[in-house]
Design a protein around this motif. Structure first.
Motif, PDB file in Angstrom:
ATOM      1  N   ALA A 128       0.814  -1.141   0.172  1.00  0.00           N
ATOM      2  CA  ALA A 128      -0.038  -0.126  -0.081  1.00  0.00           C
ATOM      3  C   ALA A 128       0.767   1.238  -0.033  1.00  0.00           C
ATOM      4  O   ALA A 128       0.336   2.255  -0.699  1.00  0.00           O
ATOM      5  CB  ALA A 128      -1.015  -0.004   1.387  1.00  0.00           C
ATOM      6  N   VAL A 129       1.904   1.092   0.922  1.00  0.00           N
ATOM      7  CA  VAL A 129       2.598   2.431   0.763  1.00  0.00           C
ATOM      8  C   VAL A 129       3.528   2.768  -0.443  1.00  0.00           C
ATOM      9  O   VAL A 129       3.531   3.825  -0.920  1.00  0.00           O
ATOM     10  CB  VAL A 129       3.859   2.189   2.090  1.00  0.00           C
ATOM     11  CG1 VAL A 129       4.684   3.376   1.891  1.00  0.00           C
ATOM     12  CG2 VAL A 129       3.072   2.147   3.316  1.00  0.00           C
ATOM     13  N   ARG A 130       3.921   1.559  -1.206  1.00  0.00           N
ATOM     14  CA  ARG A 130       4.849   1.671  -2.200  1.00  0.00           C
ATOM     15  C   ARG A 130       3.741   2.098  -3.502  1.00  0.00           C
ATOM     16  O   ARG A 130       4.114   2.949  -4.427  1.00  0.00           O
ATOM     17  CB  ARG A 130       5.459   0.299  -2.764  1.00  0.00           C
ATOM     18  CG  ARG A 130       6.512   0.012  -1.948  1.00  0.00           C
ATOM     19  CD  ARG A 130       7.350  -1.299  -2.348  1.00  0.00           C
ATOM     20  NE  ARG A 130       8.463  -1.724  -1.541  1.00  0.00           N
ATOM     21  CZ  ARG A 130       9.302  -2.707  -1.738  1.00  0.00           C
ATOM     22  NH1 ARG A 130       9.363  -3.253  -2.844  1.00  0.00           N
ATOM     23  NH2 ARG A 130      10.391  -2.494  -0.932  1.00  0.00           N
ATOM     24  N   ARG A 131       2.568   1.694  -3.443  1.00  0.00           N
ATOM     25  CA  ARG A 131       1.385   2.094  -4.307  1.00  0.00           C
ATOM     26  C   ARG A 131       1.274   3.643  -4.329  1.00  0.00           C
ATOM     27  O   ARG A 131       1.013   4.197  -5.456  1.00  0.00           O
ATOM     28  CB  ARG A 131       0.209   1.211  -4.431  1.00  0.00           C
ATOM     29  CG  ARG A 131       0.535  -0.341  -4.978  1.00  0.00           C
ATOM     30  CD  ARG A 131      -0.859  -0.860  -4.913  1.00  0.00           C
ATOM     31  NE  ARG A 131      -1.505  -1.378  -3.665  1.00  0.00           N
ATOM     32  CZ  ARG A 131      -1.117  -2.500  -3.336  1.00  0.00           C
ATOM     33  NH1 ARG A 131      -0.434  -3.343  -3.786  1.00  0.00           N
ATOM     34  NH2 ARG A 131      -1.555  -2.681  -1.828  1.00  0.00           N
ATOM     35  N   PHE A 132       1.115   4.064  -3.114  1.00  0.00           N
ATOM     36  CA  PHE A 132       0.891   5.551  -3.171  1.00  0.00           C
ATOM     37  C   PHE A 132       2.061   5.916  -3.607  1.00  0.00           C
ATOM     38  O   PHE A 132       1.849   7.285  -4.111  1.00  0.00           O
ATOM     39  CB  PHE A 132       0.660   5.715  -1.399  1.00  0.00           C
ATOM     40  CG  PHE A 132       0.647   7.165  -0.965  1.00  0.00           C
ATOM     41  CD1 PHE A 132      -0.399   7.955  -1.206  1.00  0.00           C
ATOM     42  CD2 PHE A 132       1.923   7.593  -0.613  1.00  0.00           C
ATOM     43  CE1 PHE A 132      -0.467   9.073  -0.904  1.00  0.00           C
ATOM     44  CE2 PHE A 132       1.810   9.044  -0.395  1.00  0.00           C
ATOM     45  CZ  PHE A 132       0.566   9.875  -0.364  1.00  0.00           C
ATOM     46  N   LEU A 133       3.377   6.004  -3.273  1.00  0.00           N
ATOM     47  CA  LEU A 133       4.366   6.637  -3.724  1.00  0.00           C
ATOM     48  C   LEU A 133       4.592   6.569  -5.233  1.00  0.00           C
ATOM     49  O   LEU A 133       4.972   7.518  -5.712  1.00  0.00           O
ATOM     50  CB  LEU A 133       5.731   6.065  -2.873  1.00  0.00           C
ATOM     51  CG  LEU A 133       5.672   6.331  -1.481  1.00  0.00           C
ATOM     52  CD1 LEU A 133       7.187   5.568  -0.793  1.00  0.00           C
ATOM     53  CD2 LEU A 133       5.676   7.748  -1.269  1.00  0.00           C
ATOM     54  N   MET A 134       4.224   5.267  -5.936  1.00  0.00           N
ATOM     55  CA  MET A 134       4.385   5.278  -7.406  1.00  0.00           C
ATOM     56  C   MET A 134       3.378   6.347  -7.805  1.00  0.00           C
ATOM     57  O   MET A 134       3.941   7.021  -9.022  1.00  0.00           O
ATOM     58  CB  MET A 134       3.930   3.745  -7.619  1.00  0.00           C
ATOM     59  CG  MET A 134       5.187   2.677  -7.438  1.00  0.00           C
ATOM     60  SD  MET A 134       6.578   2.792  -8.433  1.00  0.00           S
ATOM     61  CE  MET A 134       6.182   1.134  -9.304  1.00  0.00           C
ATOM     62  N   ARG A 135       2.288   6.247  -7.381  1.00  0.00           N
ATOM     63  CA  ARG A 135       1.146   7.067  -7.980  1.00  0.00           C
ATOM     64  C   ARG A 135       1.575   8.635  -7.796  1.00  0.00           C
ATOM     65  O   ARG A 135       1.179   9.719  -8.482  1.00  0.00           O
ATOM     66  CB  ARG A 135      -0.126   6.862  -7.361  1.00  0.00           C
ATOM     67  CG  ARG A 135      -0.760   5.692  -7.662  1.00  0.00           C
ATOM     68  CD  ARG A 135      -2.212   5.515  -7.468  1.00  0.00           C
ATOM     69  NE  ARG A 135      -2.526   5.866  -6.067  1.00  0.00           N
ATOM     70  CZ  ARG A 135      -2.640   4.877  -5.240  1.00  0.00           C
ATOM     71  NH1 ARG A 135      -2.308   3.601  -5.455  1.00  0.00           N
ATOM     72  NH2 ARG A 135      -2.999   5.275  -4.000  1.00  0.00           N
ATOM     73  N   ARG A 136       2.274   9.150  -6.668  1.00  0.00           N
ATOM     74  CA  ARG A 136       2.468  10.216  -6.284  1.00  0.00           C
ATOM     75  C   ARG A 136       3.567  10.895  -7.074  1.00  0.00           C
ATOM     76  O   ARG A 136       3.384  11.994  -7.590  1.00  0.00           O
ATOM     77  CB  ARG A 136       2.844  10.354  -4.724  1.00  0.00           C
ATOM     78  CG  ARG A 136       3.529  11.867  -4.169  1.00  0.00           C
ATOM     79  CD  ARG A 136       3.977  11.660  -2.810  1.00  0.00           C
ATOM     80  NE  ARG A 136       4.312  13.131  -2.299  1.00  0.00           N
ATOM     81  CZ  ARG A 136       4.658  13.243  -1.320  1.00  0.00           C
ATOM     82  NH1 ARG A 136       4.872  12.431  -0.275  1.00  0.00           N
ATOM     83  NH2 ARG A 136       4.851  14.621  -0.870  1.00  0.00           N
ATOM     84  N   TYR A 137       4.567  10.173  -7.497  1.00  0.00           N
ATOM     85  CA  TYR A 137       5.528  10.885  -8.275  1.00  0.00           C
ATOM     86  C   TYR A 137       5.423  10.586  -9.824  1.00  0.00           C
ATOM     87  O   TYR A 137       6.036  11.349 -10.346  1.00  0.00           O
ATOM     88  CB  TYR A 137       7.039  10.261  -7.700  1.00  0.00           C
ATOM     89  CG  TYR A 137       7.317  10.514  -6.403  1.00  0.00           C
ATOM     90  CD1 TYR A 137       7.380  12.111  -5.956  1.00  0.00           C
ATOM     91  CD2 TYR A 137       7.237   9.721  -5.250  1.00  0.00           C
ATOM     92  CE1 TYR A 137       7.554  12.360  -4.642  1.00  0.00           C
ATOM     93  CE2 TYR A 137       7.731   9.916  -4.306  1.00  0.00           C
ATOM     94  CZ  TYR A 137       7.693  11.351  -3.698  1.00  0.00           C
ATOM     95  OH  TYR A 137       8.290  11.968  -2.352  1.00  0.00           O
ATOM     96  N   ALA A 138       4.613   9.621 -10.254  1.00  0.00           N
ATOM     97  CA  ALA A 138       4.698   9.645 -11.568  1.00  0.00           C
ATOM     98  C   ALA A 138       3.307  10.159 -12.102  1.00  0.00           C
ATOM     99  O   ALA A 138       2.286  10.125 -11.277  1.00  0.00           O
ATOM    100  CB  ALA A 138       4.514   8.119 -11.962  1.00  0.00           C
ATOM    101  N   THR A 139       3.319  10.870 -13.267  1.00  0.00           N
ATOM    102  CA  THR A 139       2.179  11.482 -13.889  1.00  0.00           C
ATOM    103  C   THR A 139       1.444  10.304 -14.682  1.00  0.00           C
ATOM    104  O   THR A 139       0.191  10.865 -14.892  1.00  0.00           O
ATOM    105  CB  THR A 139       2.726  12.484 -15.014  1.00  0.00           C
ATOM    106  OG1 THR A 139       3.526  12.004 -15.736  1.00  0.00           O
ATOM    107  CG2 THR A 139       3.070  13.806 -14.079  1.00  0.00           C
ATOM    108  N   VAL A 140       2.039   9.345 -15.352  1.00  0.00           N
ATOM    109  CA  VAL A 140       1.461   8.066 -15.745  1.00  0.00           C
ATOM    110  C   VAL A 140       1.841   6.915 -15.231  1.00  0.00           C
ATOM    111  O   VAL A 140       3.209   6.714 -15.145  1.00  0.00           O
ATOM    112  CB  VAL A 140       1.547   8.304 -17.380  1.00  0.00           C
ATOM    113  CG1 VAL A 140       0.990   7.090 -17.754  1.00  0.00           C
ATOM    114  CG2 VAL A 140       1.244   9.595 -17.872  1.00  0.00           C
TER     115      VAL A 140
END
Length: 233
Positions: A128-140
């Motif tokens: 869950a933490v990693r998914r949040f960070l992936m979405r935070r820093y990526a625009t796609v």
């Protein structure tokens, strides 16, 4: 002027990620300039990449915490020196760190692209933490399949599935509709979803007995057992 896109990959060794990038580049070469940042020393196949007018930057190998820091420091220097229109990272969960740097440096287009099957994580909350960070820093956020996108990103407007297809025109013609042969060269490892591939081949064989299938590679996950396939002749 062409838009400059920097692809972050492990290295050029003829694998699926490299093949995907180059196939995509051949379709977009009139509008975009692909460049690559790779880990470690030069590989033989880089001559073929440079022949397509693709620039290659060599960054330190990611080995342990010190290696990761050296890589990210070198990437920061590269992004400061060059003016890229987009960063397209293919490094799994390392995309969090690479795209965080790109975001801090003001690069507006940041693409996280994952090409492997879901992993087994140590802690329940880790995903869950990693998914949040992936979405935070990526625009796609792009994955090669629906299970992959769900595992690495969860859901959301920026999450997309982009199947790693190939140019089938190179391998298919009307003169070979019967007796088609499928050949895969590579490790039988979990990230390649060998069970799914074998289930597809099994269904094809039920419809047409002229199909044949060859997989050349080490069976790392014991897929080719008597319970899945008949014993070899």
């Amino acid at each position: 002027m062409k838009k400059r896109i920097l692809h972050l990959i492990w290295r050029f060794q003829g694998g699926g990620i490299e093949t995907f990038c180059l196939n995509l580049y051949k379709q977009l070469i009139d509008r975009y300039q692909f460049e690559f940042a790779v880990c470690g020393p030069r590989q033989e196949q880089e001559d073929l990449v440079e022949a397509l007018d693709c620039k290659i930057y060599h960054l330190p190998e990611i080995k342990g915490k010190s290696g990761k820091k050296q890589y990210l420091d070198a990437l920061t220097s590269l992004l400061c020196e060059e003016k890229f229109d987009a960063v397209h990272s293919h490094l799994g969960f390392m995309n969090i760190s690479t795209l965080k740097i790109a975001a801090k440096l003001g690069i507006k287009n940041r693409i996280s692209h994952t090409h492997v099957a879901p992993l087994v994580l140590k802690l329940p909350c880790e995903g869950a933490v990693r998914r949040f960070l992936m979405r935070r820093y990526a625009t796609v956020c792009i994955g090669c399949s629906t299970p992959t996108t769900n595992f690495y990103y969860g859901t959301g407007n920026k999450v997309k599935t982009f199947y790693s297809s190939i140019d089938i025109g190179r391998y298919y013609s009307d003169n070979c509709r019967k007796g088609r042969k499928f050949i895969i060269v590579g490790r039988l490892s979990p990230e390649k979803s060998p069970g799914l591939i074998l289930s597809i081949i099994t269904e094809l064989a039920k419809k047409d007995t002229t199909y044949s299938f060859i997989w050349v590679g080490v069976d790392e996950c014991n897929v080719l057992t008597d319970s899945v396939l008949p014993p070899p002749l």
